[in-house]
Design a protein around this motif. Structure first.
Motif, PDB file in Angstrom:
ATOM      1  N   ALA A   1      82.712  49.963   0.403  1.00 37.13           N
ATOM      2  CA  ALA A   1      84.102  49.714   0.788  1.00 37.13           C
ATOM      3  C   ALA A   1      84.175  48.590   1.811  1.00 37.13           C
ATOM      4  CB  ALA A   1      84.723  50.995   1.346  1.00 37.13           C
ATOM      5  N   LEU A   2      83.272  48.638   2.795  1.00 33.94           N
ATOM      6  CA  LEU A   2      83.257  47.608   3.836  1.00 33.94           C
ATOM      7  C   LEU A   2      82.969  46.236   3.246  1.00 33.94           C
ATOM      8  CD1 LEU A   2      83.381  46.859   6.830  1.00 33.94           C
ATOM      9  CD2 LEU A   2      80.996  47.588   7.050  1.00 33.94           C
ATOM     10  N   GLU A   3      82.004  46.171   2.352  1.00 35.24           N
ATOM     11  CA  GLU A   3      81.656  44.882   1.740  1.00 35.24           C
ATOM     12  C   GLU A   3      82.766  44.390   0.822  1.00 35.24           C
ATOM     13  OE1 GLU A   3      76.778  45.040   1.604  1.00 35.24           O
ATOM     14  OE2 GLU A   3      77.923  45.917  -0.062  1.00 35.24           O
ATOM     15  N   SER A   4      83.477  45.315   0.188  1.00 39.81           N
ATOM     16  CA  SER A   4      84.511  44.907  -0.762  1.00 39.81           C
ATOM     17  C   SER A   4      85.692  44.213  -0.085  1.00 39.81           C
ATOM     18  CB  SER A   4      85.017  46.120  -1.552  1.00 39.81           C
ATOM     19  OG  SER A   4      85.838  46.948  -0.734  1.00 39.81           O
ATOM     20  N   VAL A   5      85.903  44.480   1.204  1.00 44.93           N
ATOM     21  CA  VAL A   5      87.014  43.837   1.914  1.00 44.93           C
ATOM     22  C   VAL A   5      86.524  42.673   2.775  1.00 44.93           C
ATOM     23  CG1 VAL A   5      88.423  45.923   1.913  1.00 44.93           C
ATOM     24  CG2 VAL A   5      86.886  45.488   3.851  1.00 44.93           C
ATOM     25  N   GLY A   6      85.272  42.267   2.575  1.00 47.97           N
ATOM     26  CA  GLY A   6      84.761  41.099   3.284  1.00 47.97           C
ATOM     27  C   GLY A   6      84.131  41.377   4.634  1.00 47.97           C
ATOM     28  N   GLY A   7      83.813  42.640   4.903  1.00 47.19           N
ATOM     29  CA  GLY A   7      83.191  42.970   6.179  1.00 47.19           C
ATOM     30  C   GLY A   7      84.200  43.067   7.309  1.00 47.19           C
ATOM     31  N   TRP A   8      83.698  42.971   8.526  1.00 44.95           N
ATOM     32  CA  TRP A   8      84.542  43.117   9.706  1.00 44.95           C
ATOM     33  C   TRP A   8      85.385  41.870   9.929  1.00 44.95           C
ATOM     34  CZ3 TRP A   8      84.680  47.649  12.525  1.00 44.95           C
ATOM     35  CH2 TRP A   8      83.672  48.577  12.239  1.00 44.95           C
ATOM     36  N   PRO A   9      86.698  41.994  10.132  1.00 41.26           N
ATOM     37  CA  PRO A   9      87.540  40.816  10.393  1.00 41.26           C
ATOM     38  C   PRO A   9      87.239  40.234  11.767  1.00 41.26           C
ATOM     39  CG  PRO A   9      88.827  42.838  10.642  1.00 41.26           C
ATOM     40  CD  PRO A   9      87.471  43.254  10.127  1.00 41.26           C
ATOM     41  N   THR A  10      87.082  38.930  11.847  1.00 46.27           N
ATOM     42  CA  THR A  10      86.672  38.274  13.088  1.00 46.27           C
ATOM     43  C   THR A  10      87.787  37.494  13.773  1.00 46.27           C
ATOM     44  OG1 THR A  10      85.924  36.338  11.837  1.00 46.27           O
ATOM     45  CG2 THR A  10      84.291  38.065  12.278  1.00 46.27           C
ATOM     46  N   ASP A  11      89.014  37.615  13.280  1.00 46.10           N
ATOM     47  CA  ASP A  11      90.101  36.801  13.837  1.00 46.10           C
ATOM     48  C   ASP A  11      91.005  37.590  14.773  1.00 46.10           C
ATOM     49  OD1 ASP A  11      91.049  38.411  11.836  1.00 46.10           O
ATOM     50  OD2 ASP A  11      92.381  36.905  10.953  1.00 46.10           O
ATOM     51  N   GLY A  12      90.496  38.661  15.383  1.00 47.38           N
ATOM     52  CA  GLY A  12      91.301  39.444  16.316  1.00 47.38           C
ATOM     53  C   GLY A  12      90.433  40.011  17.412  1.00 47.38           C
ATOM     54  N   VAL A  13      91.024  40.854  18.254  1.00 49.38           N
ATOM     55  CA  VAL A  13      90.277  41.443  19.367  1.00 49.38           C
ATOM     56  C   VAL A  13      90.174  42.960  19.234  1.00 49.38           C
ATOM     57  CG1 VAL A  13      90.736  39.588  21.012  1.00 49.38           C
ATOM     58  CG2 VAL A  13      92.383  41.460  20.792  1.00 49.38           C
ATOM     59  N   THR A  14      90.815  43.537  18.219  1.00 53.94           N
ATOM     60  CA  THR A  14      90.612  44.953  17.899  1.00 53.94           C
ATOM     61  C   THR A  14      90.190  45.015  16.425  1.00 53.94           C
ATOM     62  OG1 THR A  14      93.002  45.155  17.501  1.00 53.94           O
ATOM     63  CG2 THR A  14      92.164  45.938  19.625  1.00 53.94           C
ATOM     64  N   GLU A  15      88.925  44.653  16.222  1.00 53.22           N
ATOM     65  CA  GLU A  15      88.400  44.552  14.856  1.00 53.22           C
ATOM     66  C   GLU A  15      88.400  45.893  14.147  1.00 53.22           C
ATOM     67  OE1 GLU A  15      85.596  46.346  17.230  1.00 53.22           O
ATOM     68  OE2 GLU A  15      86.451  44.377  17.638  1.00 53.22           O
ATOM     69  N   ASP A  16      88.354  46.991  14.913  1.00 48.23           N
ATOM     70  CA  ASP A  16      88.332  48.319  14.309  1.00 48.23           C
ATOM     71  C   ASP A  16      89.654  48.664  13.647  1.00 48.23           C
ATOM     72  OD1 ASP A  16      89.645  48.407  16.749  1.00 48.23           O
ATOM     73  OD2 ASP A  16      88.099  49.616  17.719  1.00 48.23           O
ATOM     74  N   ALA A  17      90.753  48.507  14.401  1.00 46.98           N
ATOM     75  CA  ALA A  17      92.074  48.782  13.831  1.00 46.98           C
ATOM     76  C   ALA A  17      92.396  47.820  12.693  1.00 46.98           C
ATOM     77  CB  ALA A  17      93.137  48.701  14.917  1.00 46.98           C
ATOM     78  N   HIS A  18      91.987  46.568  12.860  1.00 47.20           N
ATOM     79  CA  HIS A  18      92.242  45.557  11.826  1.00 47.20           C
ATOM     80  C   HIS A  18      91.516  45.935  10.535  1.00 47.20           C
ATOM     81  CE1 HIS A  18      92.680  40.942  11.004  1.00 47.20           C
ATOM     82  NE2 HIS A  18      93.174  41.680  10.043  1.00 47.20           N
TER      83      HIS A  18
END
Length: 487
Positions: A232-249
């Motif tokens: 699931a994580l890989e399917s959405v491109g991993g962790w989003p890096t364009d914010g400061v709350t990467e968990d909620a994003h």
């Protein structure tokens, strides 16, 4: 001068020169507060009529545990690794990747590397420089390095000591109820009588928001003690890096993609509280700023995507969690003080701003009082004081996220060194002085204006209570012993 401070002063003095424009801004803030209240009420109604449809899993999970650290005390990180290595889960079912990013001082990362080298092969240490995207960027590197057989990614903050049964518990939950991602509650160690209230204020997110979202399958991860399906994580491109709350994003992206999350209400790990009011304010600013940016993206997605518009339940539940730390009080507070101090005294402006302040403060404090009868008055007072003390930071973070995409990820300090806390926090002192000067005009304006000023008088005493509690926390024998042991 920060953007939020500049806007506060502009609204404060703008009440004298352009009151009509200020009324429009206050009306927008009032609308935002009313919408948040409505969303949080609807989220609880939705929860009562929804069912989590995730299915149990028969496969034996393989956990890739990722510990991202930056400029952390080496002993603290080693304690985290030691607890992970002591899991009662079979060693062939998990690996540990310690991802140190951009730490320039070898005294902080070399001991961690050496400790990992002394452990079995399922513990790996990575040290990278020039990592982009802060914690999210580091976690993406760890994701790329995870074992091919890994089925789930587990994220642990570098100050968290987990119980020996953490991974076994996660495996049992996946076997019993499944879910694409799990979130365990964050808890804190060395909490004594002085800091019970602070712990309760932080716990409020899980007791008020996470539990309500649980039945819908739309619980957002909070970044530590999170268990996420690797595919699931890989399917959405991993962790989003364009914010400061990467968990909620990430949680929003996963839910929007149709994946389901579940909150597991069992404490399996304990971390370190922010050690000073300055640290707490920076953390709360980041939480409100980052979540407001994710909420803005969610709203834009719903407006642009006709299919997404129909998923009203999903929108309400996710928005309720994202608004947990938000505050729209900066502009109405400035408008109320300005209209009282500078003689414009427009009844409509005073009424709207006072109403907005009352609703905003009430919305922030009410969750602390719901279902908390088991807590004594001192604990509740400490929780309320902490929430009030951090409202200015939350308001600044929310406003700046609304107006700009600029944001900086600031790691909350976890070392036991000396703190630079101001004896009298500037925001709190300034608001107290302005509120005191506004008393005569408020008394003439009516009871609502007087009532709306009361929280401004409480901010400074609340900040001093939080400061004293955190000082007692970091000078407690248990805390000092731990940091003496960690060097």
């Amino acid at each position: 001068m920060s953007l939020a401070s500049l806007i506060f002063l502009s609204v404060l003095f703008g009440t004298a020169v352009a009151p009509d424009a200020v009324i429009v801004l206050v009306a927008l803030c009032l609308l935002a507060e009313v919408c948040v209240v409505a969303v949080q009420i609807l989220a609880r109604l939705v929860q009562r009529t929804s069912r989590n449809t995730s299915a149990p899993s028969s496969a034996v999970p393989y956990f890739s545990v990722h510990v991202a650290c930056h400029n952390e005390p080496a002993g603290l990180v080693c304690d985290t690794i030691r607890a992970l290595h002591a899991q009662d889960c079979p060693r062939e079912q998990y690996e540990i990747i310690v991802m140190d990013n951009n730490t320039s001082d070898p005294a902080k990362w070399v001991p961690v590397r050496d400790y990992c080298a002394s452990l079995p092969a399922n513990v790996r240490f990575l040290h990278c420089v020039d990592v982009k995207g802060a914690k999210a960027g580091a976690l993406n590197i760890a994701l790329a390095k995870s074992a091919a057989e890994a089925t789930h990614i587990v994220t642990i903050d570098s100050d968290y000591v987990v119980s020996p049964g953490f991974l076994s518990c996660a495996a049992r939950v996946l076997e019993q109820v499944g879910s694409d991602f799990l979130q365990f509650p964050q808890a804190y160690r060395h909490v004594g009588r002085a800091t019970h209230g602070i712990s309760l204020e932080l716990e409020d997110y899980f007791s008020f928001h996470a539990r309500s979202a649980n039945g819908t399958g739309l619980m957002l991860p909070t970044g530590t003690l999170s268990v996420i399906d690797k595919k699931a994580l890989e399917s959405v491109g991993g962790w989003p890096t364009d914010g400061v709350t990467e968990d909620a994003h990430l949680g929003y992206i996963l839910c929007a993609a149709g994946y389901q999350g579940r909150f597991i209400d069992r404490a399996v790990g304990h971390g370190i509280l922010p050690l000073a009011l300055d640290d707490f304010e920076q953390q709360r600013f980041r939480w409100s700023n980052g979540n407001a940016r994710v909420l803005r993206r969610a709203i834009l997605d719903r407006l642009q995507n006709t299919k997404a518009r129909g998923r009203m339940r999903q929108t309400v539940v996710i928005a309720s969690q994202l608004t947990a730390w938000l505050s729209f009080l900066l502009i109405p507070v400035a408008a109320l003080l300005g209209s009282l101090l500078f003689g414009s005294a427009q009844p409509l402006l005073i009424l709207a701003s006072a109403l907005c302040v009352t609703i905003g403060v009430g919305r922030s404090l009410l969750p602390l009082l719901i279902g908390k009868a088991h807590n004594d008055l001192r604990t509740l007072a400490g929780a309320i004081a902490n929430r009030l003390a951090l409202l200015p930071a939350a308001a600044r973070g929310t406003l700046e996220a609304t107006l700009t995409d600029r944001a900086q990820f600031i790691v909350t300090r976890k070392d036991g060194g000396p703190r630079g806390d101001r004896l009298l926090p500037r925001d709190h002192v300034a608001l107290l002085v302005l509120a005191a000067l506004a008393i005569p005009a408020a008394m003439a304006a009516g009871s609502l204006a007087c009532f709306a000023l009361l929280p401004l008088f409480a901010l400074l005493p609340a900040a001093r209570m939080t400061h004293a509690a955190l000082e007692a926390y970091r000078t407690s024998p248990q805390f000092l012993l731990e940091f003496a042991k960690n060097g």
